[in-house]
Design an enzyme around this catalytic site. Structure first.
Site, PDB file in Angstrom:
ATOM      1  N   HIS A 195     100.098  31.511  -3.433  1.00  0.00           N
ATOM      2  CA  HIS A 195      99.654  30.361  -4.231  1.00  0.00           C
ATOM      3  C   HIS A 195      98.148  30.261  -4.356  1.00  0.00           C
ATOM      4  O   HIS A 195      97.619  29.802  -5.365  1.00  0.00           O
ATOM      5  CB  HIS A 195     100.227  29.073  -3.659  1.00  0.00           C
ATOM      6  CG  HIS A 195     101.668  28.920  -4.019  1.00  0.00           C
ATOM      7  ND1 HIS A 195     102.067  28.353  -5.206  1.00  0.00           N
ATOM      8  CD2 HIS A 195     102.796  29.306  -3.385  1.00  0.00           C
ATOM      9  CE1 HIS A 195     103.372  28.399  -5.287  1.00  0.00           C
ATOM     10  NE2 HIS A 195     103.852  28.973  -4.183  1.00  0.00           N
ATOM     11  N   THR A 235      83.929  25.725 -25.601  1.00  0.00           N
ATOM     12  CA  THR A 235      82.585  25.167 -25.772  1.00  0.00           C
ATOM     13  C   THR A 235      81.924  25.823 -26.986  1.00  0.00           C
ATOM     14  O   THR A 235      81.312  25.150 -27.801  1.00  0.00           O
ATOM     15  CB  THR A 235      81.733  25.452 -24.511  1.00  0.00           C
ATOM     16  OG1 THR A 235      82.532  25.155 -23.371  1.00  0.00           O
ATOM     17  CG2 THR A 235      80.487  24.626 -24.482  1.00  0.00           C
ATOM     18  N   ARG A 236      82.086  27.151 -27.083  1.00  0.00           N
ATOM     19  CA  ARG A 236      81.460  27.863 -28.209  1.00  0.00           C
ATOM     20  C   ARG A 236      81.994  27.392 -29.555  1.00  0.00           C
ATOM     21  O   ARG A 236      81.261  27.320 -30.521  1.00  0.00           O
ATOM     22  CB  ARG A 236      81.749  29.367 -28.076  1.00  0.00           C
ATOM     23  CG  ARG A 236      80.680  30.132 -27.347  1.00  0.00           C
ATOM     24  CD  ARG A 236      80.701  31.604 -27.723  1.00  0.00           C
ATOM     25  NE  ARG A 236      81.994  32.232 -27.706  1.00  0.00           N
ATOM     26  CZ  ARG A 236      82.614  32.663 -26.604  1.00  0.00           C
ATOM     27  NH1 ARG A 236      82.042  32.497 -25.420  1.00  0.00           N
ATOM     28  NH2 ARG A 236      83.800  33.237 -26.667  1.00  0.00           N
ATOM     29  N   ASN A 265     102.497  34.276  -8.714  1.00  0.00           N
ATOM     30  CA  ASN A 265     102.446  33.379  -7.550  1.00  0.00           C
ATOM     31  C   ASN A 265     103.264  33.918  -6.386  1.00  0.00           C
ATOM     32  O   ASN A 265     102.824  33.888  -5.244  1.00  0.00           O
ATOM     33  CB  ASN A 265     103.015  32.016  -7.950  1.00  0.00           C
ATOM     34  CG  ASN A 265     101.940  30.964  -8.031  1.00  0.00           C
ATOM     35  OD1 ASN A 265     100.845  31.151  -7.505  1.00  0.00           O
ATOM     36  ND2 ASN A 265     102.252  29.869  -8.671  1.00  0.00           N
ATOM     37  N   GLU A 267     101.163  26.216 -15.609  1.00  0.00           N
ATOM     38  CA  GLU A 267     100.342  27.353 -16.066  1.00  0.00           C
ATOM     39  C   GLU A 267     100.124  27.255 -17.568  1.00  0.00           C
ATOM     40  O   GLU A 267      99.913  28.249 -18.227  1.00  0.00           O
ATOM     41  CB  GLU A 267     101.000  28.679 -15.675  1.00  0.00           C
ATOM     42  CG  GLU A 267     102.264  29.017 -16.429  1.00  0.00           C
ATOM     43  CD  GLU A 267     103.540  28.687 -15.660  1.00  0.00           C
ATOM     44  OE1 GLU A 267     103.542  27.685 -14.910  1.00  0.00           O
ATOM     45  OE2 GLU A 267     104.526  29.427 -15.825  1.00  0.00           O
ATOM     46  N   ASP A 312     100.274  29.756 -22.514  1.00  0.00           N
ATOM     47  CA  ASP A 312     101.067  29.865 -21.299  1.00  0.00           C
ATOM     48  C   ASP A 312     100.787  31.214 -20.626  1.00  0.00           C
ATOM     49  O   ASP A 312     100.814  32.256 -21.285  1.00  0.00           O
ATOM     50  CB  ASP A 312     102.551  29.745 -21.658  1.00  0.00           C
ATOM     51  CG  ASP A 312     103.399  29.519 -20.439  1.00  0.00           C
ATOM     52  OD1 ASP A 312     103.607  28.361 -20.069  1.00  0.00           O
ATOM     53  OD2 ASP A 312     103.854  30.538 -19.842  1.00  0.00           O
ATOM     54  N   ASP A 321      96.272  30.009  -7.775  1.00  0.00           N
ATOM     55  CA  ASP A 321      95.310  28.969  -8.173  1.00  0.00           C
ATOM     56  C   ASP A 321      94.044  29.613  -8.710  1.00  0.00           C
ATOM     57  O   ASP A 321      93.491  29.189  -9.719  1.00  0.00           O
ATOM     58  CB  ASP A 321      94.964  28.078  -6.977  1.00  0.00           C
ATOM     59  CG  ASP A 321      96.086  27.083  -6.694  1.00  0.00           C
ATOM     60  OD1 ASP A 321      97.050  27.073  -7.482  1.00  0.00           O
ATOM     61  OD2 ASP A 321      95.990  26.341  -5.698  1.00  0.00           O
TER      62      ASP A 321
END
Ligand code: C2E
Ligand code: CA
Ligand code: CA
Length: 658
Positions: A281, A300-301, A276, A312, A268, A285
């Protein structure tokens, strides 16, 4: 490539079936048919040669005088042409070349036969026998799958040879030559036409098959795209909740069937709402996209599955089996986001970059009967991480009372608490230390289980705050305190503990105003205690709510002062009417260091200008000490324990004001 082919097919097939075939499609068609054509031509030629050689018998029967030559010719031509074709096939010759060889073989076969057969003296018989020339034409046009052009050329040569033979034939009858000539020409036209038609049909069958295949590919591609979209979070491009739920279920299935353990990490972004609000915003984002990118690299690793779980919140699922590894991986996640060094100047906890809190849970034998439970455990751990000051990682700990199954039972109990009359209020006096009168009473909530056993507020209040049940319970507490104490005039002031969730609830101040007017009591008889260190971010909406409450005359007290990190900054922003110094300071005042700390904190609070209340007075010595320090108000078991309203006497005139 597929799209251009599809376009060409759609142009070629439905609208213009007889139109000029598209060159690209033609090429594709030829390429597509090359292999089967090689096979059928090769097979066809072997059969044709067999039949051709077998016709030696009819030579022997009908034209025995030249049979030796015709039969020899048959064998020689057959052998040469078969050899030529086999050589081509082995060399990997093109289908066109092989077809041309086969067509040449037929032309030569006819030419070889007719030129030698014509030497016969059996002219009458030969005049009938010659009709077999038509068979060569038919086999070119119909037996083989020659292209129209090749079939036309080969058949035309045969027609020419035929006419040449007819003209050189020593048969003088004109009618014979005419009828036979017409027959041969009609055969040529007929077989050529049928060949053209067959070729046309074959091409269209191919086109339709190709179109069907292309449509199938397109539908599959569209399906895949739709599936991809429905599983992707549009902002970050990560798997969305739906997709990650499927991954979770799959991991769960493996854990159940093959005991392959896995860990779930809930991540989180700390103080994201503040981010925000301050940066807007769009930047919010962007921040999420950057965090998602860092998490993606890391996942991925390590071969982990990653998804966006909510606003979030992110989730990582990875195969791990030891607590140490889970803790280390959680730390890697936390560090990766911290390493981004994204500015976040609005948080007030001494950090100025974007960080995350991580909660993790690991599948353990008998630990969770359902996958939802593992998520719930990770969620509990995340809650602990946030409560521990954020930017840290926590593993689910089944021994933590907040994480026990009891906490779920309590959550269930809280839902029915008001309706089943399981909650009640007790009141503890707050004494004016200078005069000794009761200045106010603090309202404290009590909860009991269905069997009557009490549950401590320190157990059920956090659960109520986490589940949101505190909103309804809190409203109930305010109404009950007003009725019990103010309407029945048991004390001049009642202080009620309010949760930050209540203060953040839109329209809270208006609701309080309505309640006060319903009971016909003034706001100055009510105080709200806000606990320092609670998960409260100071926002403009919250400050507005507090100032609205203050304008109703309601007093705002700061509870448990000294226990949290936010206290000092709160004191700057909120004009508290009273500061309650946490009981730990009084209880620690036995040592000289503790005594200095109590003195210091009292001085600090006094400098702010608020009234000072010290809680936890348990002995006469405590009381004496507070008298010496000239503390305004006191509260504790020594002065009065929390008790139900029924045991309280009505207020007598002359009580001091808190
Ligand atoms: P708190 O607001 O600091 O309440 C004071 C706690 O200290 C009460 O515990 C009280 O019984 C206890 N206490 C009072 N005098 C003494 C003393 O002399 N020595 C010691 N050792 N303890 C003393 P309780 O009732 O268990 O409440 C615990 C906490 O639960 C409260 O702390 C408050 O934060 C929360 N709470 C209680 N009722 C409510 C409520 O209606 N709404 C909300 N939001 N929170 C509540
Ligand atoms: Ca309190
Ligand atoms: Ca307190």
């Amino acid at each position: 490539m597929m799209h251009t082919v599809t376009d060409a097919i759609y142009r070629d097939v439905p609208r213009n079936p007889r139109g000029q075939p598209n060159a690209m499609l033609r090429a594709l068609y030829r390429e597509h048919l090359a292999d089967p054509r090689r096979q059928t031509t090769r097979q066809g030629l072997w059969i044709a040669v067999l039949v051709y050689v077998l016709f030696s018998i009819s030579d022997l029967l009908l034209i025995p005088d030249v049979a030796s030559i015709t039969v020899t010719t048959r064998f020689i031509i057959s052998a040469i042409m078969l050899a030529a074709m086999e050589w081509q096939v082995r060399r990997g010759g093109s289908a066109d070349a092989i077809d041309a060889t086969a067509a040449l073989a037929l032309v030569l076969a006819y030419g070889g036969w007719v030129s030698t057969a014509l030497l016969t003296a059996q002219t009458e018989i030969m005049s009938y026998y010659m009709v077999f020339g038509a068979i060569f034409m038919m086999s070119i046009g119909l037996f083989f799958n020659f292209s129209f052009r090749l079939s036309l050329i080969a058949s035309a040569i045969i027609v020419l040879l035929f006419f040449f033979a007819l003209l050189s034939f020593p048969q003088d009858e004109q009618v014979y030559k005419l009828t036979f000539g017409i027959f041969c020409l009609s055969c040529f036209i007929f077989t050529s036409y049928v060949n053209w038609k067959l070729n046309h049909e074959r091409y269209h069958v191919f086109l339709n098959a190709l179109a069907a295949k292309a449509r199938q590919v397109e539908a599959a591609e569209r399906g895949e795209e739709l599936l991809r979209l429905s599983n992707t979070d549009p902002l970050t491009g990560l798997a969305n909740r739906r997709a990650i739920d499927a991954t979770l279920r799959e991991s769960w299935r493996k854990w159940q069937s093959a005991a392959t353990p896995f860990a779930v990490f809930l991540i989180d972004v700390d103080f994201f709402k503040k981010y925000n609000d301050y940066y807007g915003h769009l930047d919010g984002d962007r921040c999420l996209v950057r965090v998602a990118g860092a998490l993606r690299d890391l996942s991925t690793r390590h071969g982990a599955a990653l998804g966006r779980y909510g606003g979030e919140e992110f989730i990582v699922v990875v195969g791990l089996n030891r607590d140490e590894d889970v803790a280390a991986f959680a730390e890697v996640i936390r560090g990766a986001v911290e390493g981004l060094a994204l500015r976040h100047e609005q948080r007030r906890d001494g950090t100025a970059t974007v960080t995350v809190s991580v909660g993790a849970a690991l599948t353990k034998d008998g630990s969770a009967p359902r996958v939802e439970k593992v998520i719930h455990q990770a969620d509990r751990a995340l809650y602990s991480a946030k409560a521990a000051g954020r930017n840290c990682v926590k593993l689910f700990d089944p021994d933590d009372p907040n994480n026990s199954d009891d906490s779920e039972n309590i959550a269930a109990l809280l839902k029915i608490a008001i309706a089943q009359d399981l909650v009640s209020m007790v009141y503890q006096p707050v004494q004016d230390l200078s005069g000794g009168q009761t200045a106010a009473v603090e309202a404290l909530m009590r909860l009991r289980m269905l069997d009557g056993a009490p549950i401590s507020p320190s157990t059920f209040i956090p659960v109520a705050e986490r589940t949101g049940a505190i909103i309804e319970l809190g409203q109930w507490a305010i109404r009950r305190a007003c009725e019990d104490i103010l309407v029945r005039d048991k004390a001049l002031v009642v202080s009620v503990n309010v949760s930050p969730l209540q203060l953040q609830m839109p329209g809270f101040a208006a609701w309080v105003a309505l309640t006060l007017s319903e009971f016909g009591i003034g706001g100055d008889r009510l105080a709200f205690e806000i606990t320092e260190g609670q998960d409260l971010e100071i926002q403009s909406s919250l400050l507005r709510c507090i100032s609205d409450l203050k304008s109703l005359g309601i007093k705002i007290w700061l509870d448990d002062f000294g226990t949290g990190f936010a206290g000092l900054s709160w004191l700057r922003l909120i004009d508290f009417d009273c500061v309650k110094i946490d009981k730990s300071f009084l209880h620690g005042s036995g040592t000289s260091k503790g005594a200095v700390m109590l003195t210091d904190i009292v001085t600090l609070a006094r400098n702010i200008g608020a009234r000072i209340l010290v809680e936890g007075i348990e002995t006469e010595e405590h009381l004496a000490l507070l008298h010496r320090l000239q503390v305004d108000l006191g509260q504790g078991y020594y002065l009065g324990r929390p008790a139900p309203v029924s045991t309280m006497r009505a207020r007598m005139s002359g009580y001091a004001r808190a």
